[in-house]
Design a protein around this motif. Structure first.
Motif, short mmCIF file in Angstrom:
data_model
loop_
_atom_site.label_atom_id
_atom_site.label_comp_id
_atom_site.label_asym_id
_atom_site.label_seq_id
_atom_site.Cartn_x
_atom_site.Cartn_y
_atom_site.Cartn_z
N ASN A 82 10.04 8.65 8.36
CA ASN A 82 10.16 8.46 7.02
C ASN A 82 9.73 6.90 6.82
OD1 ASN A 82 10.37 11.05 6.57
ND2 ASN A 82 12.55 10.78 5.82
N VAL A 83 9.88 5.96 7.49
CA VAL A 83 9.64 4.84 7.24
C VAL A 83 8.80 3.90 6.97
CG1 VAL A 83 10.36 2.39 8.27
CG2 VAL A 83 12.17 3.74 7.94
N LEU A 84 7.15 4.86 8.64
CA LEU A 84 6.15 4.43 8.44
C LEU A 84 5.63 5.45 6.81
CD1 LEU A 84 5.84 5.21 11.81
CD2 LEU A 84 5.58 2.93 11.04
N MET A 85 5.96 6.09 6.99
CA MET A 85 5.67 6.92 5.30
C MET A 85 5.90 6.03 4.23
SD MET A 85 3.70 9.52 6.48
CE MET A 85 3.94 10.42 4.94
N ARG A 86 6.25 5.37 4.16
CA ARG A 86 6.98 4.10 2.76
C ARG A 86 6.43 3.46 3.48
NH1 ARG A 86 12.80 5.93 2.51
NH2 ARG A 86 12.93 4.49 4.03
N GLN A 87 5.93 2.75 4.42
CA GLN A 87 5.44 1.72 4.75
C GLN A 87 3.69 1.81 3.87
OE1 GLN A 87 6.17 0.52 8.57
NE2 GLN A 87 8.18 -0.54 8.26
N ARG A 88 3.39 2.78 4.56
CA ARG A 88 2.09 3.35 4.25
C ARG A 88 2.00 3.68 2.55
NH1 ARG A 88 -1.86 4.89 7.06
NH2 ARG A 88 -3.63 6.28 5.63
N LEU B 73 4.11 1.71 0.56
CA LEU B 73 4.29 0.30 -0.15
C LEU B 73 2.01 -0.25 -0.41
CD1 LEU B 73 7.49 -0.81 0.49
CD2 LEU B 73 6.13 -0.28 -1.69
N ALA B 74 1.92 -0.05 0.99
CA ALA B 74 0.47 -0.12 1.08
C ALA B 74 0.03 0.00 0.38
CB ALA B 74 0.12 -0.55 2.13
N ARG B 75 0.26 0.90 -0.45
CA ARG B 75 -1.46 1.13 -1.82
C ARG B 75 -0.41 1.20 -2.69
NH1 ARG B 75 -2.26 3.75 3.42
NH2 ARG B 75 -4.58 4.73 3.21
N GLY B 76 0.45 0.63 -2.44
CA GLY B 76 1.28 0.10 -3.84
C GLY B 76 1.75 1.40 -4.90
N LEU B 77 2.62 2.35 -3.65
CA LEU B 77 3.47 3.63 -4.53
C LEU B 77 4.37 3.55 -3.51
CD1 LEU B 77 0.23 6.07 -3.42
CD2 LEU B 77 1.51 4.66 -5.81
N SER B 78 5.58 3.94 -4.06
CA SER B 78 6.52 3.79 -3.51
C SER B 78 7.03 5.57 -3.54
CB SER B 78 7.58 3.88 -4.92
OG SER B 78 9.31 4.19 -4.55
N LEU C 193 6.55 10.34 -5.51
CA LEU C 193 5.12 9.32 -5.12
C LEU C 193 5.31 8.77 -6.46
CD1 LEU C 193 4.24 7.67 -2.94
CD2 LEU C 193 2.11 10.46 -3.45
N VAL C 194 5.44 7.17 -6.77
CA VAL C 194 5.07 6.68 -7.51
C VAL C 194 4.99 5.16 -8.02
CG1 VAL C 194 7.19 8.05 -9.31
CG2 VAL C 194 7.69 5.96 -8.04
N PRO C 195 4.12 4.86 -8.60
CA PRO C 195 3.39 3.24 -8.49
C PRO C 195 4.59 2.64 -8.03
CG PRO C 195 2.56 4.69 -10.47
CD PRO C 195 2.80 4.94 -10.05
N ALA C 196 4.41 1.47 -7.12
CA ALA C 196 5.96 1.40 -6.97
C ALA C 196 6.21 0.16 -7.43
CB ALA C 196 5.19 -0.03 -5.67
#
Ligand code: DGT
Ligand code: CA
Ligand code: CA
Ligand code: ZN
Length: 597
Positions: free
Chosen positions: A265-271, A273-278, A284-287
């Motif tokens: 989950n942590v890695l997915m969240r980081q991924r 965020l790197a795409r401007g998403l939360s 899954l929404v714009p960060a």
């Protein structure tokens, strides 16, 4: 009750009588009765009971005949119920401490007044156990270690047991009219070898009836938390279960989140965020800008007065495949979600096509009544045929395993002949391979001579004694066995028993290299207590060229089903069909045995 269930009851009666300090002859009568029962064919038992001829079997006295008949007919035994009720539960619980048998428990009770595990721990702490006749410093230490081990692991459960508890709960949830979707998440869905607690996830517009059912369903011992959209319960068998209810459009996000693992989950969240998403359990929404999905959901809820389907979610995502796709990934099977490279592989499109239960066509490491199994050769073969297996390997214990009734040379030769005969008779569609689980002796030699080993279709070798050797000695011992020309596969690499006993010290990397160099298979022992070799080692080993066999190590017909637990671990180990010998058709296995066994 089936034959083996009745045998279990007789065995337990023996144990309880021993705990009570009853007459040893009486105790032995139950133990011997259990064994005699196991050795009978199930159909033979039916016939004897129907004909009233059970008493003709050696070891079945009048009392035993009555009890077996009652259990067989009603599934209950009044004598057993009364016996259980007459013994303090604390004493019975002490039987779960490794190395503590009924005789010792009785001595502790009679001489020290110890009646439960807490009192036993206190007696050890005061050094009173060490001073007892027949105990001493060493066994006191062992008991304490056993108690600590039990505390550390007692809270986790085998995957097999957990899935058996989870299945009816999931079915119950799905049957509720309010429920649109229900899944088990968490470590159970990921196929972990042990489970901390069960996690259920439900999509429902109205959560109240779901919470109401979950907190009062059969098996609930205690409700530990209860809210509008979640609840936690403790079940009678010691497991805890969490329930969460979400609106349908959030289900996929919650399912992904509560499946875990945390690392994944942590890695997915980081991924994201790197795409401007939360990414969260809510959606899954714009960060930036709109805030998190949770805040959005709360806002919508506040504005509309109740939860609408469009309260969270994001981008019309309805399936996990779409969720992964939104982050540029192929679907990652739950078993791989451990944060061990699955995201990189999914990005590169290099996820393996994992082996499936339906790929298996048989298995090689199984026991019969000839050694310590509970079903005969014919019964095991019939059960394999009922599973649709093309072949079944019989690998009973060798003579050094006398505690498991290991076979002498003569008995093994008779078994080989019986197997050849069974195949020739073509009574079953399943072909039976004649193998053996041959002990690796303390110095690495094998338990039979080469001539006899050469008569078998294949040879499994395992360590069953001298398990406390240091790592270098144990590793050299196992490698010596692997280098033996007749050896086909290595059984349970470490001998661990999950939640009960650590494995022996062994350098797995060296053993794996030796196995590859000698064309020896390492089994993935699928017994839910073993799952050995561990899934964490398989990916690298198989990449290097190690071949796997998923073996149930079945000691009764029902045990064959345990391959399902082995397939879980194989999948967690990234294994594909081609890396598992028992996915091959009969002819392919025969060819492999001819060449390498
Ligand atoms: P278990 O129950 O110990 O066998 O293991 P899990 O994986 O089932 O863990 P559990 O029941 O505590 O939580 C279920 C999933 O929920 C977990 O795999 C990932 C997710 N989760 C729970 N707590 C956290 C957290 O603090 N952070 C993140 N990222 N995920 C969490
Ligand atoms: Ca869990
Ligand atoms: Ca949980
Ligand atoms: Zn074994």
């Amino acid at each position: 009750m089936t034959k083996n269930e009745i045998a279990d009851v007789l065995e337990e009666i023996g144990l309880l009588l021993e705990l009570k300090g009853e007459n040893p002859f009486k105790i032995r009568a139950y133990q011997a009765g259990a064994r005699a029962l196991e050795a009978l064919e199930a159909a033979e038992l039916e016939r004897l009971i129907a004909a009233g001829e059970l008493g003709t079997i050696k070891g079945f006295g009048e009392a035993l005949v009555q009890k077996i008949t009652e259990l067989h007919a009603t599934g209950r035994l009044e004598f057993f119920e009364k016996l259980k009720a007459s013994i303090a539960p604390g004493l019975v619980e002490m039987l779960s401490i490794p190395g503590l048998g009924p005789k010792k428990i009785r001595a502790l009770h009679d001489k020290l007044g110890v009646a439960d595990i807490a009192a036993l721990a206190a007696a050890c702490a005061d050094d009173r156990v060490a001073q007892l006749d027949g105990f001493g410093e060493k066994s006191q230490e062992k008991i304490l270690a056993g108690i600590r081990h039990r505390e550390a692991y007692g809270k986790r459960h085998l995957w097999w047991d957990a899935q058996e508890v989870a299945a009816p709960i999931l079915a119950g949830l799905r049957a509720l009219p309010a429920v649109e979707r229900a899944e088990a998440a968490g470590s159970l869905r990921r196929g972990m070898e042990t489970i901390g607690d069960l996690d259920f996830l439900v999509a429902a517009a109205d959560s109240a009836p779901v919470v109401a059912w979950f907190t009062t369903m059969p098996g609930v011992k205690e409700v530990t938390a209860q809210g509008e959209t979640k609840a936690s319960v403790r079940l009678q068998d010691g497991l805890q279960a969490d329930l969460r209810i979400v609106p349908a459009d959030q289900f996929v996000f919650a399912l992904h989140h509560f499946t875990g693992s945390k690392d994944h989950n942590v890695l997915m969240r980081q991924r994201a965020l790197a795409r401007g998403l939360s990414l969260s359990e809510w959606g899954l929404v714009p960060a930036e800008g709109e805030g998190t999905a949770k805040e959005k959901a709360a806002k919508v809820k506040a504005e509309s007065g109740d939860r609408k389907p469009e309260s969270g979610g994001g981008a019309g995502i309805r399936t996990e495949a779409e969720l992964f796709g939104a982050l540029g990934l192929k679907f990652i099977p739950p078993e791989l979600r451990e944060g061990r490279g699955e995201i990189e592989a999914a990005e590169a499109g290099e996820l393996p096509r994992l082996v499936e239960l339906a790929d298996l066509r048989g298995a090689f490491h199984n026991h019969t009544t000839e050694s310590d199994g509970r079903n005969t050769l014919a019964e095991m073969t019939a059960a394999a045929a009922a599973l649709g297996w093309e072949y079944l390997g019989i690998a009973d214990h060798s003579k050094a395993s006398f505690q498991a009734n290991g076979l002498s040379e003569e008995r093994l030769r008779r078994q080989i002949a019986a197997i050849r005969q069974l195949n020739a008779a073509k009574q079953f569609k399943t072909h039976v391979f004649a193998g053996v689980e041959c002990d690796i002796l303390a110095d690495g030699r094998l338990d039979y001579d080469d001539a006899l080993l050469g008569e078998l279709d294949y040879v499994v070798v395992s360590v069953h004694n001298a398990m406390t050797q240091d790592e270098a000695t144990m590793t050299a011992r196992i490698i010596r066995a692997i280098e033996h020309p007749h050896v086909t596969m290595l059984g349970h690499l470490t001998g661990r028993l999950l939640l009960r006993r650590e494995g022996y010290a062994v350098d797995a990397a060296k053993v794996i290299d030796a196995a590859i160099a000698n064309r020896v298979i390492i089994e993935l022992n699928a017994s839910p207590w073993r799952l050995d070799m561990d899934w964490r080692l398989w990916r690298k080993a198989a990449e290097k060229g190690l071949l796997c066999a998923i073996n149930p190590d079945a000691h009764e017909t029902d045990g064959l089903r345990h391959v399902a637990a082995g397939v879980n671990s194989a999948r967690k180990g990234w294994l594909v069909k081609e890396q598992v010998l028992n996915t091959r058709p009969l002819a392919g296995v025969q060819r492999w045995f001819r060449e390498w066994a």
